[in-house]
Scaffold this active site. Structure first.
Site, PDB file in Angstrom:
ATOM      1  N   ASP A 185       0.812  -1.210   0.000  1.00 48.43           N
ATOM      2  CA  ASP A 185       0.000   0.000   0.000  1.00 48.43           C
ATOM      3  C   ASP A 185       0.847   1.263   0.000  1.00 48.43           C
ATOM      4  O   ASP A 185       0.315   2.352  -0.189  1.00 48.43           O
ATOM      5  CB  ASP A 185      -0.938   0.004   1.221  1.00 48.43           C
ATOM      6  CG  ASP A 185      -2.390   0.161   0.824  1.00 48.43           C
ATOM      7  OD1 ASP A 185      -2.708  -0.107  -0.351  1.00 48.43           O
ATOM      8  OD2 ASP A 185      -3.197   0.558   1.670  1.00 48.43           O
ATOM      9  N   ASP A 209     -11.995  -6.553  10.346  1.00 50.53           N
ATOM     10  CA  ASP A 209     -12.020  -8.012  10.374  1.00 50.53           C
ATOM     11  C   ASP A 209     -13.261  -8.541  11.090  1.00 50.53           C
ATOM     12  O   ASP A 209     -13.960  -9.425  10.578  1.00 50.53           O
ATOM     13  CB  ASP A 209     -10.735  -8.539  11.026  1.00 50.53           C
ATOM     14  CG  ASP A 209     -10.380  -7.786  12.298  1.00 50.53           C
ATOM     15  OD1 ASP A 209     -11.188  -6.940  12.751  1.00 50.53           O
ATOM     16  OD2 ASP A 209      -9.300  -8.037  12.864  1.00 50.53           O
TER      17      ASP A 209
END
Length: 987
Positions: free
Chosen positions: A268, A688
């Site tokens: 990223d 998550d």
């Protein structure tokens, strides 16, 4: 039915002899008189039940629908047994097929089948087993939960009805806190009623999916589904490239069919350092991966393996192991040097290319006649080794080449391997790999496009970009995501997870969560970094309900579940035709369209949900079909035919790679449901838990896979401040969940009620800190005021206290037994629960409330102290970094210590000392201080080198509280002594 003699099987690529009767006449197994050998006949009955010639169900004995693999029709229409007799009347030939006897040639003694070596000839067995907790443990455990709940109800009723008139304020605060603690205990304890253990059968997995068969699988190709590994990283300065490279090497060496594995890394940060480190890792993989296969190396992270203590030759059978290990170790040492020198290499290379560009520009200016005295502006670019500009982030950022503003990058560093093994040669490389498969899995580097003005959604956005690009390139039906510092410690872990997915009923499983295990933790685990109580206790208990939470790493997903669909419905499959053996036919196990799984999803709505990529939309039903269990049992209602995944993968072309680049653009998700319903869910720092909750809310279930050897291992912060900030991030995400539509109060009916309680606890547990911090001050307030939470410490109160304590101890002992957690780990977890509850959880609640009510976001900054002893493996443990999160625990401890000193002095100087109230308050103060012991041990650092700021804060707080108490309750000599007060005065 009978035909000619000595015919061969009519199936392509089979030269077996047709089945014969006692006279040697060919047996026609079907009315169409299609010639077939016994092995192909058994395979056809087991797989489809259809004749390969006429594609109709087998009809035996002149139209009788029954069929048998042990009895055939003779030339006169009568059934003939497989048993044969010789001229003397004795049995000869074969005894048939069973587990008492299996002919070496596989069947009737004449054809070349595989006999009992074929999995279909053996009794059907499941790939996994659910092992309940022994009744001698789980029975008393459940009984104690009920007993403690009843005692708790009676105790709270008694507390509410017996008001302390002398200190109503103290009684009210204590009873409110105790009621909340009871509610919190119920949310945490009730979901633990149904813990289970599970086991897998790896040899059976091999027999079902990979065992060679002369007829159907002569090359021994695997029928296992593909697995795509996702690794995410963001900053090479915080996440060293060497650690990430070792993780990639452990994945490339995983024990799974090479052609079925694809590894993707998301960078990223778009850093050239990470890109070139991955290229170096691919180069070393040519040597490391075959070495692991040749000598069964474990673990397959080279840094960890070469750091192991002990005899490396233990259990090694090959004589050239020592020589090979020495050569590979030397190559790895050189690899580490190259990786560590990459920053300087890139800088020197860029400086050289930039100097060349500057000279070219000066020459151009001189030739054009422009005044050379004017300053020359040259872009200080970051250059790749091939002499081109790096399209990602530059060391000297400029527009289009900065963090948050660069083009998308996708590089296939290792191409898809061939479907068949490729053996090496001893002459080519440093190590003899002449009998070892040297193929490597596909490996792809990806850095998604980033532009100003777009919300890139951090890790969740990166994972969704990986989902899309991998769907276009490899489309593995299962996805296993790992953090860059979590490597594969057990090379068979993937197979254990696949056992659950491919077993009967596995089509309803959305993900397999593996426990997180950590290295580099101090032996005493001061701050409960291993978190074993959660992983081996709570997660194992949830496995008996609807499944464990998704905790961010070490999780194997079903790709189809990530696309926002619910679990498959067997009623979607047509049931017009059934094979003679009861197995589903090829038409029944066909790949459905994406619109078949959602009645609200029209074909024209696919771009709105998944984006404009046609390749991506077309890959969805393929991934769903390939992720089904094989239909090898009548109970498998939703499966695929055996052998459907043995075909070779199509090679990549330029069009496919270009499509993969387009789906990682920053605009691709605009006006789609990515992050809302599809993929990882956006809007929370704990994406998550939210992603797993959405799947459970649709009716999916998950599995907790606890392997004998740890599946994956990673690193965890052992420093107190880093640990507090880690817990702060988790708790902040939980507060966000509570105030969002992902609150379990709003869950659908598909979420089981015990699972709902567990998810409710996820969103509610940070709010316990509000009551916990008040309750930690109550002992001090009791000591300072001279009153207790109850009016009289009588026998009833002590009996209730004793009963609840005994129940708590009993529950702890039994939970330790079924979860296999040590008592020390349980106690460390209790200590850190109070430490984090009075610091990180409190800050998370404040931060969450400010964000929800006022839209204000607060960040906590760190001030680091220089590290003095870097040679110690646990040097970071003693590193003290001051943070505002430390203030509440310090205040609590100082107030309790001060209160005990004041109360003891007042009691000992009193003419009528009330030792009962002092002992009661001092006991609870000691309880608080005992839980805070690891916190203050962390503040001491190494050799009690405490930062000055700690003494300053502690001194100021102590002085302030002392002066405040003197001002509120001054003590003035004999008059107070007569009234039973103390003659003690502050100096």
């Amino acid at each position: 039915m009978a035909g000619s003699k000595g015919s061969s099987c009519a199936k392509p690529a089979c030269d077996g002899k047709v089945m014969e009767d006692e006279r040697g006449v060919d047996i026609d197994s079907c009315e169409c008189r299609f010639k077939i050998c016994r092995d192909c006949f058994l395979d056809a009955q087991r797989e489809t039940g259809l004749c390969p010639g006429c594609k109709e169900p087998y009809k035996m004995n002149d139209g009788d629908g029954g069929s048998s693999t042990g009895t055939w029709s003779g030339p006169d229409g009568r059934s003939s047994s497989l048993m044969k007799r010789n001229k003397n009347g004795e049995r000869s030939g074969t005894y048939g097929v069973g587990n008492a006897y299996g002919p070496p040639d596989g069947g009737d003694g004449k054809s070349g089948g595989s006999g009992l070596g074929d999995p279909g000839d053996k009794p059907w067995r499941p790939l996994t087993q659910t092992l309940p907790i022994p009744t001698s443990i789980i029975g008393p455990y459940r009984l104690l939960i009920v007993v403690r709940f009843i005692v708790l109800c009676f105790f709270l009723t008694w507390r509410v009805t017996h008001v302390n008139d002398d200190a109503v304020w103290l009684w009210f605060m204590s009873i409110v806190c105790e009621i909340w603690f009871a509610f919190s205990w119920i949310l945490d304890q009730i979901p633990k009623l149904c813990p289970v253990n599970r086991s897998t059968d790896l040899p059976l997995l091999h027999d079902k999916f990979e065992k060679p068969d002369k007829t159907n699988n002569p090359k021994g190709r695997s029928d296992l589904p593909g697995v795509d590994f996702f690794v995410s990283t963001a900053d090479p300065e915080k996440e060293p490239p060497l650690v990430t490279a070792n993780t990639i090497l452990s994945i490339l060496a995983v024990e799974y069919p090479v052609e079925k594995v694809a590894c993707y890394i998301s960078d990223d940060g778009g850093a050239l350092l990470t890109f070139e480190a991955m290229a170096e890792a691919c180069s070393l993989a040519d040597l490391w991966v075959p070495f692991c296969r040749k000598h069964d190396i474990e673990p397959r992270n080279p840094d960890t393996y070469f750091s192991l203590k002990g005899d490396p030759t233990k259990n090694k059978k090959r004589t050239d192991f020592v020589k090979d290990r020495r050569r590979v170790k030397r190559e790895y040492d050189e690899f580490k040097v190259r990786i560590n020198n990459l920053p300087d290499t890139i800088r020197r290379r860029s400086d050289a290319f930039n100097a060349r560009e500057e000279m070219k520009m000066i020459k151009t200016i001189r030739e054009s006649g422009v005044d050379p005295t004017e300053p020359i502006k040259v872009k200080r670019a970051t250059w790749m080794a091939d002499g081109t500009h790096w399209p990602g982030t530059w060391a000297n950022p400029i527009p289009d080449h900065a963090k948050g503003n660069h083009a998308g990058i996708l590089q296939v560093m290792l191409k898809p391997p061939s479907p068949d093994p490729l053996h090496g040669s001893g002459e080519e490389g440093l190590v003899d790999y002449s009998d070892i498969d040297i193929r490597l899995p596909m490996f792809v580097y990806m850095s998604r496009e980033k532009r100003p003005g777009y919300d890139h959604n951090k890790k969740a956005g990166a994972m969704n970009a990986l989902v899309r690009s991998s769907a276009v390139l490899s489309n593995g039906p299962f996805i296993l995501n790992l953090d860059c510092d979590h490597y594969v410690y057990n090379c068979l872990a993937v197979r254990e997870g696949i056992c659950f997915m491919m077993d009967r009923g596995g089509e309803d499983i959305c993900y397999i969560q593996f426990p997180q295990r950590f290295e580099g933790i101090d032996p005493s685990d001061r701050y409960a970094n291993h978190n074993t109580v959660f992983f081996d206790g709570n997660m194992r208990a949830l496995d008996g309900i609807q499944g464990p939470f998704y905790v961010g790493t070490g999780c194997m997903f079903r790709r189809f579940a990530l696309y926002g669909f619910g679990p498959p419905n067997p009623g979607l499959l047509p049931h017009e035709k059934k094979g003679g053996g009861g197995a589903e036919s090829g038409e029944e196990t066909r790949a459905l369209k994406a619109t078949d799984f959602d009645p609200d999803l029209h074909v024209n709505e696919l771009p709105r949900r998944f984006g404009n990529s046609i390749l991506l939309s077309n890959s969805i039903p393929v991934a769903e079909f390939q992720g089904r269990p094989i239909a090898d049992h009548p109970e498998v209602k939703y499966g695929r035919p055996p052998g459907a995944l043995r075909k070779a993968r199509e090679p990549l072309d330029a069009t496919t790679v270009a499509e993969a680049v387009s789906v990682i653009s920053c605009w691709y998700e605009d006006k789609t449901e990515w992050g809302n319903r599809v993929g990882w869910i956006y809007g929370s720092v704990t994406e998550d838990v939210v992603t797993g909750y959405r799947m459970h809310n649709r009716g999916w279930r998950s599995i907790y896979c606890l392997t004998k050897r740890d599946a994956f291992r990673g690193s965890a912060p052992i420093n107190l401040t880093d640990r507090l900030h880690q817990v702060l991030r988790w708790a902040t995400g939980s507060v966000e969940i509570f105030f969002s539509r992902n609150n379990a109060f709003l869950a659908s009916q598909r979420l089981k009620w015990l699972q709902r309680l567990a998810y409710l606890n996820v969103g509610i547990y940070p709010f316990t800190s509000l009551f916990l911090i008040v309750y930690c001050f109550l002992p001090a307030l009791s000591l300072l005021s001279g009153h207790f939470i109850v009016k009289n410490v009588n026998a009833t109160f002590l009996i209730f206290l004793l009963l609840m304590t005994l129940c708590l101890i009993g529950l702890a002992v039994l939970e330790v037994r079924w979860s296999e957690v040590s008592l020390e780990d349980w106690w460390r977890n209790e200590q850190f629960w109070l430490i984090s509850g009075t610091s990180s959880h409190l800050a998370a609640v404040v931060q969450g409330l400010l964000k929800v009510i006022a839209g204000i976001e607060i960040s906590f900054t760190l001030t680091s102290k220089a590290l003095e002893d870097s040679d110690d493996a646990y040097a970071e443990l003693y590193l003290v970094k001051w943070t505002s999160l430390m203030i509440p625990p310090i205040v609590i401890a100082m107030v309790n210590v001060l209160a005990m000193v004041v109360a003891f002095s007042r009691t000992i100087y009193s003419t009528a000392p009330q030792w009962g109230k002092f002992v009661g308050g001092a006991f609870f103060s000691f309880w608080v201080l005992a839980h805070l012991y690891p916190f203050f041990k962390g503040l001491m650092g190494r050799r009690r080198k405490t930062p000055t700021i700690v003494f300053v804060w502690s001194g100021l707080i102590a002085i302030t509280l002392s002066l405040l108490w003197v001002a509120i309750n001054p003590i003035s000599g004999p008059a107070d002594a007569v009234a039973g007060e103390s003659n003690f005065k502050f100096p």
